[in-house]
Design an enzyme around this catalytic site. Structure first.
Site, short mmCIF file in Angstrom:
data_model
loop_
_atom_site.label_atom_id
_atom_site.label_comp_id
_atom_site.label_asym_id
_atom_site.label_seq_id
_atom_site.Cartn_x
_atom_site.Cartn_y
_atom_site.Cartn_z
N ARG A 1 -12.72 -19.14 -38.90
CA ARG A 1 -13.65 -18.12 -39.56
C ARG A 1 -13.69 -18.17 -41.26
O ARG A 1 -12.50 -17.87 -41.53
CB ARG A 1 -13.47 -16.93 -39.11
CG ARG A 1 -14.16 -15.86 -39.71
CD ARG A 1 -15.68 -15.66 -39.19
NE ARG A 1 -16.57 -14.74 -39.89
CZ ARG A 1 -17.79 -14.80 -39.82
NH1 ARG A 1 -18.40 -15.96 -39.45
NH2 ARG A 1 -18.39 -13.73 -40.24
N GLY B 1 -16.58 -8.80 -34.99
CA GLY B 1 -17.59 -8.65 -33.99
C GLY B 1 -17.63 -9.64 -32.92
O GLY B 1 -17.96 -9.26 -31.84
N ALA C 1 0.78 -1.16 -0.01
CA ALA C 1 0.12 -0.07 0.12
C ALA C 1 0.98 1.25 -0.14
O ALA C 1 1.22 1.61 1.07
CB ALA C 1 -0.88 -0.11 1.28
N GLU D 1 1.70 0.01 -10.75
CA GLU D 1 3.22 -0.20 -10.43
C GLU D 1 4.32 0.77 -11.22
O GLU D 1 5.18 0.44 -11.66
CB GLU D 1 3.78 -1.77 -10.67
CG GLU D 1 3.04 -2.60 -9.70
CD GLU D 1 3.91 -3.80 -9.51
OE1 GLU D 1 5.12 -3.92 -9.74
OE2 GLU D 1 3.12 -4.81 -9.11
N ASP E 1 10.89 -1.97 -8.31
CA ASP E 1 12.20 -2.46 -9.26
C ASP E 1 12.11 -3.96 -9.50
O ASP E 1 12.36 -4.49 -10.51
CB ASP E 1 13.35 -1.82 -8.84
CG ASP E 1 13.75 -0.48 -9.00
OD1 ASP E 1 13.06 0.19 -9.79
OD2 ASP E 1 14.88 -0.04 -8.40
C1 FAD Z 1 -6.66 -1.76 -10.24
C2 FAD Z 1 -5.55 -0.92 -9.94
C3 FAD Z 1 -4.50 -1.60 -8.70
C4 FAD Z 1 -3.89 -0.92 -7.97
N1 FAD Z 1 -3.02 -1.82 -7.18
C5 FAD Z 1 -2.19 -0.73 -6.19
C6 FAD Z 1 -1.56 -1.40 -5.17
O1 FAD Z 1 -1.84 -2.69 -4.84
N2 FAD Z 1 -0.84 -0.73 -4.45
C7 FAD Z 1 -0.44 0.74 -4.72
O2 FAD Z 1 -0.08 1.19 -3.79
N3 FAD Z 1 -0.89 1.33 -5.63
C8 FAD Z 1 -2.13 0.42 -6.57
N4 FAD Z 1 -2.44 1.19 -7.57
C9 FAD Z 1 -2.44 2.38 -7.83
C10 FAD Z 1 -1.31 2.59 -9.07
O3 FAD Z 1 -0.04 2.29 -8.91
C11 FAD Z 1 -1.54 4.16 -9.66
O4 FAD Z 1 -2.71 4.16 -10.18
C12 FAD Z 1 -0.38 4.46 -10.32
O5 FAD Z 1 0.94 4.82 -9.94
C13 FAD Z 1 -0.80 5.97 -11.13
O6 FAD Z 1 -1.10 6.82 -10.20
P1 FAD Z 1 -2.79 7.58 -10.31
O7 FAD Z 1 -3.54 6.67 -11.00
O8 FAD Z 1 -2.85 8.44 -9.34
O9 FAD Z 1 -2.22 8.61 -11.79
P2 FAD Z 1 -1.58 10.05 -11.83
O10 FAD Z 1 -0.19 10.03 -11.08
O11 FAD Z 1 -2.57 10.95 -11.34
O12 FAD Z 1 -1.22 10.15 -13.29
C14 FAD Z 1 -2.32 10.57 -14.20
C15 FAD Z 1 -1.73 10.63 -15.46
O13 FAD Z 1 -0.61 11.65 -15.56
C16 FAD Z 1 0.73 11.18 -15.97
N5 FAD Z 1 1.68 11.71 -15.05
C17 FAD Z 1 1.67 11.66 -13.60
N6 FAD Z 1 2.97 12.29 -13.49
C18 FAD Z 1 3.88 12.34 -14.53
C19 FAD Z 1 5.03 12.86 -14.87
N7 FAD Z 1 5.71 13.23 -14.11
N8 FAD Z 1 5.33 12.82 -16.23
C20 FAD Z 1 4.73 12.43 -17.23
N9 FAD Z 1 3.36 12.04 -17.10
C21 FAD Z 1 2.87 11.97 -15.54
C22 FAD Z 1 0.41 9.61 -15.74
O14 FAD Z 1 1.52 8.72 -16.35
C23 FAD Z 1 -0.89 9.48 -16.03
O15 FAD Z 1 -1.07 9.23 -17.12
C24 FAD Z 1 -3.42 0.49 -8.34
C25 FAD Z 1 -4.31 0.93 -9.26
C26 FAD Z 1 -5.22 0.31 -10.07
C27 FAD Z 1 -5.99 1.20 -10.99
#
Ligand code: FAD
Ligand code: FAD
Lengths: 382, 264
Positions: A267, A340, A123, A363, A239
């Site tokens: 198909r 389809g 987390a 990740e 990593d």
């Molecule tokens: C199904 C699911 C399971 C998950 N499981 C876990 C888990 O077990 N543990 C955990 O800790 N987290 C988990 N996460 C969280 C996940 O790691 C984050 O969603 C991810 O790191 C991106 O963060 P965000 O969604 O807040 O996107 P944001 O950081 O808000 O990013 C939004 C967009 O902006 C872009 N962006 C942001 N900063 C930059 C930058 N500096 N340069 C260029 N582009 C940028 C991103 O690439 C993205 O396209 C999970 C998420 C999902 C959807």
């Protein structure tokens, strides 16, 4: 392609494949539809010894390393990456303990994860700390022999289902990135509860929830590494685990390719199987080539990690970014080849396309991975 | 506790083809598996071993290639495997099969429990389990869907739920005894990594007729009184008839009918 697997690695792959085909395949569509956590399947998996494939033998594992882990994740993902991620996220929760835990912490937690009796989770993410993982708001304040945790983690895979959570929180705000620490928090600790379960686009068999800490007292013995090491714990863990996301992506791509190939042979349009059309053949050729390239990169990164290489960020990021982009492309093309039928729920192609998307996001998003790769390139130049 | 599980190797298909000339099963070209019900028996044996300690022996009668099924049982985690294989056993019906298996079990030694599948998916008779119990003179409980209680201290006993039409039946028996099991009992495991590695080099005990305390006349085709005259799917063309009226009217109607058809 021949990756020269050892007899043990072949056995790992074979058992994971049987698990996927015999047990996961018959229920994958239903788990996806209902968004149901695959508890029974994980119980079957536990008895195969594969839950501890990447853990050392002294902690009840098989000593198969991240490469062994990738083989398992790939085989399950070929059939259902929703089930695969429940397995992989447990590993993500255990890796920080393996890398940074004391002997006592490892002996206490790892054998149960290896035996599949307990599930792990990791987390880091919060509402305001996504890609910007430094922006942590969950706090951990020392109080005698305990830390008191307050705050909410968001989108945590295996939330509610896991027993052992590695949780990142701020111990000293003034120190910024060096004021963040990591803790092992057990389910059932007073003040630790779960928020709503997310309704997701893909990997729907997995559980994704909030973790809510409300004056949750965690014994100081559950601190991982030292105070202030939290972000290092998190980043080093990711990593190591990123090739696992790559393996998930390779599995999804391979599953989609298998399906598209089979469909294209059967198909018939314009009086011939559509596989006779060169346009389809070239798509299949590209899909197969890209999938194989992704696999080679993922396996190489995993083998580097297992060999004890120090600088793994770049390779690990490359494996994740490339394989996940391949999975998205290959699944989209699989749906296209199937026309389809590919769009309908009768076939798993549309599920694979939905499942593939997450590999580009979690990740560390693929944008963030490219940042990592670029910053390593820049460092290398001088 | 000492547990013996009887496993049968069967062709991997629900539709076994039958040679119309000889009225026997055509097994060539069909991949072999462990009879699915027997996998539930193996699982339960392993669960009982985890709970009570002891050892599990997998036993099968058949040609040498049945070794593959026993190796699979070893990779699931059973402690040892015994194959009863001899030309003299060939052509056995259920009577000769159960006779031979019972002799094998006697030779294995003291046991607390014998587990069999409900029936084999090819032969389908469901006779072998109860017959083994009779040869060994132990009680048998069929269609077991749950083990509710197991007490090894004297007087040793077991309480099980049996799947019967329209519900369950709870029954108790002394130990040692023999159970035949149904799918509802448990979720069979897959081979484990460690047991699979062990299974690759583990020796399988093979016993022929000379190794067993048996009457040669009772073995194989010579010991099989069953003759197959025809194999067919029974047709259900009988019609039920419901009588109306009060009890007396119904009784009269029934008697009239039985008389008119000369049944009484
Ligand atoms: C199904 C699911 C399971 C998950 N499981 C876990 C888990 O077990 N543990 C955990 O800790 N987290 C988990 N996460 C969280 C996940 O790691 C984050 O969603 C991810 O790191 C991106 O963060 P965000 O969604 O807040 O996107 P944001 O950081 O808000 O990013 C939004 C967009 O902006 C872009 N962006 C942001 N900063 C930059 C930058 N500096 N340069 C260029 N582009 C940028 C991103 O690439 C993205 O396209 C999970 C998420 C999902 C959807
Ligand atoms: C009319 C008839 C004709 C047959 N013809 C042939 C034939 O031509 N060729 C041929 O190969 N077979 C033949 N058989 C099959 C052979 O007799 C049976 O396979 C054998 O006796 C077991 O009976 P079943 O398959 O009905 O098992 P069931 O009684 O249904 O099996 C119940 C349980 O008994 C145990 N069990 C049964 N058989 C074995 C075994 N061999 N080893 C270990 N455990 C076992 C298992 O636990 C199984 O789940 C024939 C059977 C019948 C009834």
């Amino acid at each position: 392609m021949n990756y020269f697997l050892t007899a043990e690695q072949e056995l790992i792959q074979q058992i994971a494949r049987r698990f996927a085909r015999e047990r996961v395949a018959p229920v994958a569509a239903e788990l996806d539809e209902k968004g149901e956590f695959p508890r029974k399947l994980l119980d079957v998996l536990a008895k195969t010894d594969l839950c501890g494939v990447y853990l050392p033998e002294e902690y009840g594992g098989l000593g198969g390393g991240m490469f062994g882990f990738c083989l398992v994740v790939e085989e399950i993902s070929r059939v259902c990456s929703g089930v695969a991620i429940c397995y992989a996220a447990s590993g993500l929760g255990a890796i920080p303990i393996l890398l940074f835990g004391t002997g006592e912490q490892k002996r206490q937690y790892l054998p149960e994860v290896a035996a599949g009796k307990k599930l792990g989770a990791f987390a880091l993410t919060e509402a305001n700390a996504g890609s910007d993982s430094f922006a942590q708001e969950t706090t951990a304040v020392r109080d005698g022999g305990h830390y008191i945790l307050n705050g909410t983690k968001q989108w945590i895979t295996n939330g509610r289902e896991a027993d052992i959570y590695t949780v990142v929180a701020v111990t000293n705000k003034a120190k910024g990135a060096r004021g963040i620490s990591a803790f092992i928090v057990e389910k059932g600790t007073p003040g630790f509860s779960f928020g709503k379960k997310e309704n997701k686009m893909g990997i729907r068999a997995s559980s994704t929830t909030e973790l809510i800490f409300n004056n949750c007292r965690v014994p100081e013995g559950n601190l991982l590494a030292r105070e202030g090491m939290g972000l290092i714990v998190a980043l080093k863990t990711l990593d190591q685990s990123r090739p696992g996301v790559g393996a998930q992506a390779v599995g999804i791509a391979q599953g989609a390719l298998d399906l598209a190939l089979k469909f294209a042979r059967q198909r018939v349009q314009f009086g011939q199987p559509i596989i006779q059309f060169q346009a389809i053949q070239h798509m299949l050729a590209d899909m197969a080539t890209q999938t194989e390239a992704a696999r080679a990169l993922v396996y190489s990164a995993a083998r580097m990690i297992d060999a004890g290489a120090k600088e793994i960020s770049k390779s690990s990021a490359m494996a994740k970014v490339f394989a996940s982009d391949v999975a998205m492309r290959v699944t989209t093309d699989a749906v296209q080849i199937m026309g389809g039928a590919g769009y309908m729920k009768e076939y798993p192609a549309e599920k694979m396309m939905r499942d593939a998307k997450i590999t580009q996001i979690y990740e560390g998003t693929n944008q963030i991975q490219r940042n990592v790769i670029a910053s390593e390139l820049i460092k290398e130049r001088d | 506790m000492q547990i013996v599980v009887c496993i049968k190797q069967v062709p991997d298909t629900a539709e076994v083809k039958i040679d119309r000339k000889t009225n026997t099963l055509i097994r060539e070209g069909v991949p072999s598996i462990i009879n699915p019900f027997d996998l539930h028996a193996v699982e339960e044996a392993l669960l009982l071993r985890e709970r009570c300690g002891g050892a599990v022996t997998a036993l099968s009668m058949g040609p040498p290639q049945v070794e593959a099924a026993l190796r699979e049982a070893l990779s699931l985690g059973v402690d040892q495997a015994v194959l009863l294989s001899d030309r003299a056993f060939a052509g056995a019906d259920t009577l000769a099969t159960s006779y031979t298996l019972a002799a094998g079990i006697r030779k294995i030694g003291a046991f607390d429990l014998i587990l069999c599948g409900k029936q084999a998916i090819d032969g389908d008779t469901a006779q072998v389990g109860p017959e083994i119990a009779e040869w060994l003179d132990v009680p048998h409980l069929t269609y077991v869907s749950g083990i509710d209680e197991m007490i090894l201290a004297e007087p040793a006993r077991i309480t099980v739920s049996r799947l019967v039409e329209g519900g369950y039946e709870q029954v108790r028996s002394s130990l040692p005894s023999l159970l035949t099991v149904v799918r509802e009992l448990n979720e069979p495991r897959l081979p484990s990594f460690r047991a699979s590695l062990r299974a690759r080099t583990q020796a399988i005990t093979v016993w022929g007729a000379a190794d067993l305390d048996v009457d040669p006349e009772r073995l194989g085709i010579d010991g099989s009184p069953t003759g197959v005259s025809r194999v067919f799917v029974p047709e259900y063309d009988r019609q039920g008839q419901i009588f109306a009226g009060g009890p007396e009217d119904q009784a009269r109607a029934l008697v009239d009918l039985l008389r008119s058809t000369r049944l009484i």
